[in-house]
Motif scaffolding. Sequence first.
Motif, PDB file in Angstrom:
ATOM      1  N   PHE A 103       0.862  -1.191   0.000  1.00 50.02           N
ATOM      2  CA  PHE A 103       0.000   0.000   0.000  1.00 50.02           C
ATOM      3  C   PHE A 103       0.894   1.235   0.000  1.00 50.02           C
ATOM      4  CE2 PHE A 103      -4.050  -2.108   0.844  1.00 50.02           C
ATOM      5  CZ  PHE A 103      -3.634  -3.328   1.363  1.00 50.02           C
ATOM      6  N   ARG A 104       1.244   1.687  -1.223  1.00 47.27           N
ATOM      7  CA  ARG A 104       2.093   2.877  -1.279  1.00 47.27           C
ATOM      8  C   ARG A 104       1.233   4.127  -1.283  1.00 47.27           C
ATOM      9  NH1 ARG A 104       2.503   5.713  -5.991  1.00 47.27           N
ATOM     10  NH2 ARG A 104       1.484   4.792  -7.823  1.00 47.27           N
ATOM     11  N   VAL A 105       1.831   5.240  -0.902  1.00 39.33           N
ATOM     12  CA  VAL A 105       1.155   6.535  -0.989  1.00 39.33           C
ATOM     13  C   VAL A 105       1.168   6.957  -2.462  1.00 39.33           C
ATOM     14  CG1 VAL A 105       1.176   8.941  -0.229  1.00 39.33           C
ATOM     15  CG2 VAL A 105       2.036   7.141   1.304  1.00 39.33           C
ATOM     16  N   HIS A 106       0.019   7.371  -2.976  1.00 38.10           N
ATOM     17  CA  HIS A 106      -0.006   7.831  -4.377  1.00 38.10           C
ATOM     18  C   HIS A 106       0.472   9.277  -4.431  1.00 38.10           C
ATOM     19  CE1 HIS A 106      -2.993   4.400  -5.387  1.00 38.10           C
ATOM     20  NE2 HIS A 106      -1.745   3.999  -5.248  1.00 38.10           N
ATOM     21  N   ALA A 107       1.774   9.405  -4.163  1.00 40.29           N
ATOM     22  CA  ALA A 107       2.354  10.759  -3.989  1.00 40.29           C
ATOM     23  C   ALA A 107       2.587  11.476  -5.317  1.00 40.29           C
ATOM     24  CB  ALA A 107       3.663  10.652  -3.213  1.00 40.29           C
ATOM     25  N   GLU A 108       2.235  10.775  -6.397  1.00 42.44           N
ATOM     26  CA  GLU A 108       2.302  11.446  -7.702  1.00 42.44           C
ATOM     27  C   GLU A 108       1.112  12.394  -7.883  1.00 42.44           C
ATOM     28  OE1 GLU A 108       1.825   8.351  -7.043  1.00 42.44           O
ATOM     29  OE2 GLU A 108       0.417   7.364  -8.403  1.00 42.44           O
ATOM     30  N   GLU A 109       0.124  12.236  -6.999  1.00 38.78           N
ATOM     31  CA  GLU A 109      -1.072  13.105  -7.032  1.00 38.78           C
ATOM     32  C   GLU A 109      -0.604  14.556  -6.828  1.00 38.78           C
ATOM     33  OE1 GLU A 109      -4.568  13.151  -7.156  1.00 38.78           O
ATOM     34  OE2 GLU A 109      -4.184  15.298  -6.771  1.00 38.78           O
TER      35      GLU A 109
END
Length: 247
Positions: A103-109
């Motif tokens: 469960f990675r953070v969708h930090a590309e948002e």
Amino acid sequence: MRPEVHIFDPPALFQATAKIFTDLANQAIANKGSFSVALSGGSTPRKLFDLLADLPAGTIAWQQVYFFWGDERHVPPESPQSNYGMARECLLSKIPVPPENIFRVHAEEKDAAVAAREYEEQIQKYFHLAPGQVPVFDLITLGMGPEGHTASLFPGSAAVKETKRLVVSNRVEKLHTDRITFTFPLINHAACVLFLVAGKEKASAVRQVFEGPSEDVPASLVHPQNGRLIWMLEGVAAAELPSSIAS
Ligand code: 6PG
């Protein structure tokens, strides 16, 4: 519960940490069939991840381990700055963990607040929680910066004062960036929090942590309410601690 403090020089520091990780994982898996762990970022965990990746097959049932991150930079996963990217390179790409357990953070948002809210929802869904309930991670691993930040809870940043949310975006002025980070309500609900701290530049902050809680030293505010707190310290990082503290 008093903190458990262990002081080693490398490589023993990382070997002992890998042993604790392995034992916690196997206890959780034996007890309930799963192990939820939030990894820390930065550079220190690399050597730990290398050791975990090299464990003999079957030491940990990786198919029953669920990976999260205690914080993430506001960058895409392919960025060299990505905490997820580092863990994928050093560990996740080398063990038989199913992709659905990661469960990675969708930090590309582009909006960090949206990424944080989405991550919070992912966590609540994984733990089957109703809104307002706080999950209990089996293990949250943390590092600490030279000025006492942990996760992305930096001195003077707004997230240090967060008392309700589990995950927030946090403006870190000195780095001119936003971060996505676990908050103290989430961190202090864990069954076990383990700090892995190396480097002589951390010695002053380590001393300040053990002098008492202060928002100026965010790592000093980590005290799991019903869990274990373990400090794995390199010798030079513990150099300013009174000898009475090291167990
Ligand atoms: C991050 C980390 C951060 C890290 C400390 C220590 O995203 O950078 O989560 O809290 O643990 O900054 O970093 P080093 O291990 O590189 O010293």
